[in-house]
Design a protein around this motif. Structure first.
Motif, short mmCIF file in Angstrom:
data_model
loop_
_atom_site.label_atom_id
_atom_site.label_comp_id
_atom_site.label_asym_id
_atom_site.label_seq_id
_atom_site.Cartn_x
_atom_site.Cartn_y
_atom_site.Cartn_z
N GLY A 126 0.67 -1.29 0.02
CA GLY A 126 -0.03 0.09 -0.10
C GLY A 126 0.88 1.12 -0.10
O GLY A 126 0.16 2.30 -0.26
N TRP A 127 2.08 1.21 0.09
CA TRP A 127 2.90 2.44 0.26
C TRP A 127 3.47 2.85 -1.17
O TRP A 127 3.98 2.10 -1.84
N ASP A 128 2.81 4.29 -1.56
CA ASP A 128 3.23 4.42 -3.10
C ASP A 128 4.27 5.47 -3.11
O ASP A 128 4.54 6.22 -4.12
N GLY A 129 5.01 5.71 -2.00
CA GLY A 129 6.12 6.51 -2.08
C GLY A 129 5.92 7.92 -1.73
O GLY A 129 6.84 8.92 -1.66
N ARG A 130 4.63 8.22 -1.66
CA ARG A 130 4.27 9.80 -1.24
C ARG A 130 3.80 10.02 0.07
O ARG A 130 3.17 9.18 0.75
N TRP A 131 4.20 11.01 0.33
CA TRP A 131 3.79 11.55 1.79
C TRP A 131 2.65 12.43 1.80
O TRP A 131 3.00 13.74 1.34
N THR A 132 1.49 12.36 2.26
CA THR A 132 0.59 13.19 1.93
C THR A 132 0.53 14.16 3.34
O THR A 132 1.34 13.72 4.41
N LYS A 133 -0.35 15.19 3.43
CA LYS A 133 -0.40 15.95 4.62
C LYS A 133 -0.91 15.18 6.01
O LYS A 133 -0.40 15.07 6.94
N THR A 134 -1.85 14.20 5.41
CA THR A 134 -2.45 13.48 6.29
C THR A 134 -1.56 12.72 7.03
O THR A 134 -1.53 12.02 8.18
N LYS A 135 -0.58 11.87 6.03
CA LYS A 135 -0.01 10.71 6.62
C LYS A 135 1.09 11.63 7.47
O LYS A 135 1.68 10.97 8.48
N ARG A 136 1.86 12.75 7.08
CA ARG A 136 2.73 13.42 7.96
C ARG A 136 2.21 13.93 9.26
O ARG A 136 2.86 13.36 10.11
N GLU A 137 0.92 14.33 9.27
CA GLU A 137 0.23 14.59 10.76
C GLU A 137 0.11 13.52 11.54
O GLU A 137 0.28 13.48 12.60
N THR A 138 -0.25 12.39 10.83
CA THR A 138 -0.71 11.28 11.65
C THR A 138 0.61 10.65 12.26
O THR A 138 0.50 10.29 13.40
N PHE A 139 1.63 10.52 11.51
CA PHE A 139 2.98 10.07 11.89
C PHE A 139 3.51 11.15 12.92
O PHE A 139 3.87 10.40 14.20
N LEU A 140 3.39 12.61 12.68
CA LEU A 140 3.95 13.37 14.09
C LEU A 140 3.14 12.97 15.36
O LEU A 140 3.52 13.04 16.42
N ASP A 141 1.68 13.29 15.13
CA ASP A 141 0.96 13.16 16.10
C ASP A 141 1.11 11.61 17.09
O ASP A 141 1.27 11.83 18.04
N HIS A 142 1.38 10.55 16.33
CA HIS A 142 1.49 9.43 16.94
C HIS A 142 2.72 9.31 17.69
O HIS A 142 3.09 8.75 18.76
N LEU A 143 3.66 9.82 16.73
CA LEU A 143 5.40 9.84 17.40
C LEU A 143 5.11 10.73 18.85
O LEU A 143 5.78 10.47 19.85
N SER A 144 4.46 11.64 18.84
CA SER A 144 4.04 12.65 19.93
C SER A 144 3.52 12.04 21.20
O SER A 144 4.11 12.14 22.39
N MET A 145 2.52 11.04 20.87
CA MET A 145 1.82 10.39 21.90
C MET A 145 2.70 9.15 22.45
O MET A 145 2.78 8.71 23.57
N THR A 146 3.55 8.58 21.67
CA THR A 146 3.99 7.25 21.93
C THR A 146 5.47 7.28 21.95
O THR A 146 5.92 6.67 22.84
N GLY A 147 6.11 7.84 21.22
CA GLY A 147 7.56 8.07 21.22
C GLY A 147 8.12 6.82 20.46
O GLY A 147 9.31 6.75 20.55
N ASP A 148 7.29 6.30 19.52
CA ASP A 148 7.67 4.92 19.01
C ASP A 148 7.65 5.14 17.72
O ASP A 148 6.56 5.34 16.75
N VAL A 149 8.74 5.29 16.99
CA VAL A 149 8.92 5.55 15.70
C VAL A 149 7.91 4.51 14.48
O VAL A 149 7.57 4.82 13.73
N ALA A 150 8.33 3.21 15.14
CA ALA A 150 7.86 2.16 14.10
C ALA A 150 6.28 2.03 14.22
O ALA A 150 5.67 1.89 13.18
N SER A 151 5.64 2.26 15.38
CA SER A 151 4.35 2.63 15.38
C SER A 151 3.48 3.44 14.91
O SER A 151 2.49 3.80 14.42
N ALA A 152 4.46 4.75 14.83
CA ALA A 152 3.93 5.93 14.17
C ALA A 152 3.89 5.84 12.66
O ALA A 152 2.96 6.18 12.06
N ALA A 153 4.93 5.13 12.08
CA ALA A 153 4.98 4.91 10.78
C ALA A 153 3.84 3.90 10.42
O ALA A 153 3.20 4.47 9.35
N ALA A 154 3.46 2.89 11.09
CA ALA A 154 2.45 1.97 10.97
C ALA A 154 1.19 2.84 10.99
O ALA A 154 0.29 2.57 10.00
N ALA A 155 0.98 3.84 11.82
CA ALA A 155 -0.48 4.47 11.87
C ALA A 155 -0.56 5.29 10.88
O ALA A 155 -1.69 5.45 10.27
#
Length: 142
Positions: free
Chosen positions: A15-44
């Motif tokens: 499912g990864w098309d190689g593009r970072w959308t605004k939603t993907k960026r925000e989801t990653f950063l929000d999840h990283l802020s909440m968990t500190g876990d890069v792998a789970s932020a990327a998965a989210a």
């Protein structure tokens, strides 16, 4: 490979098309802020872990946002430790939490503000005008 209960994604993650959308960026950063876990932020966010690290290396703005998100996660960890020590915590492993805090990177100082060179430029210009006035016989500037 499993990191913190989440599957670490490779470059060819489904499912990864190689593009970072605004939603993907925000989801990653929000999840990283909440968990500190890069792998789970990327998965989210639905992006490969390596794509997140590559984006951080390539884009200074994303790297700064990542740093702020990670700092938020450390602040949450500190708050959880304080809450537990004061008796209102959620049963976190204090030894592990303290080891994590010991690994916290030092804060990066914000870039220095550029100097205001207008006064220096005005003084240099005035000096040049005075020198020109002496050579040409015109009145000196005030």
């Amino acid at each position: 490979m499993t990191i913190a209960g989440q599957e670490a994604r490779s470059w060819d993650a489904g499912g990864w098309d190689g593009r970072w959308t605004k939603t993907k960026r925000e989801t990653f950063l929000d999840h990283l802020s909440m968990t500190g876990d890069v792998a789970s932020a990327a998965a989210a966010a639905g992006v490969p872990v390596m794509a997140a690290y590559a984006k951080r290396r390539r884009e200074a703005g994303f790297a700064a946002a990542w740093q702020m998100a990670a700092a938020g996660a450390y602040e949450r960890l500190e708050a959880a430790i304080v809450a537990q020590v004061l008796g209102g915590g959620s049963g976190i492993d204090l030894k592990t939490a303290m080891l994590l805090l010991a690994q916290r990177p030092a804060p990066v100082a914000p870039p220095a503000r550029p100097r205001d060179d207008r006064r220096e430029a005005a003084a240099a210009l005035l000096k040049q005008l005075r020198a020109q006035a002496k050579r040409g016989g015109t009145p000196e500037p005030a």
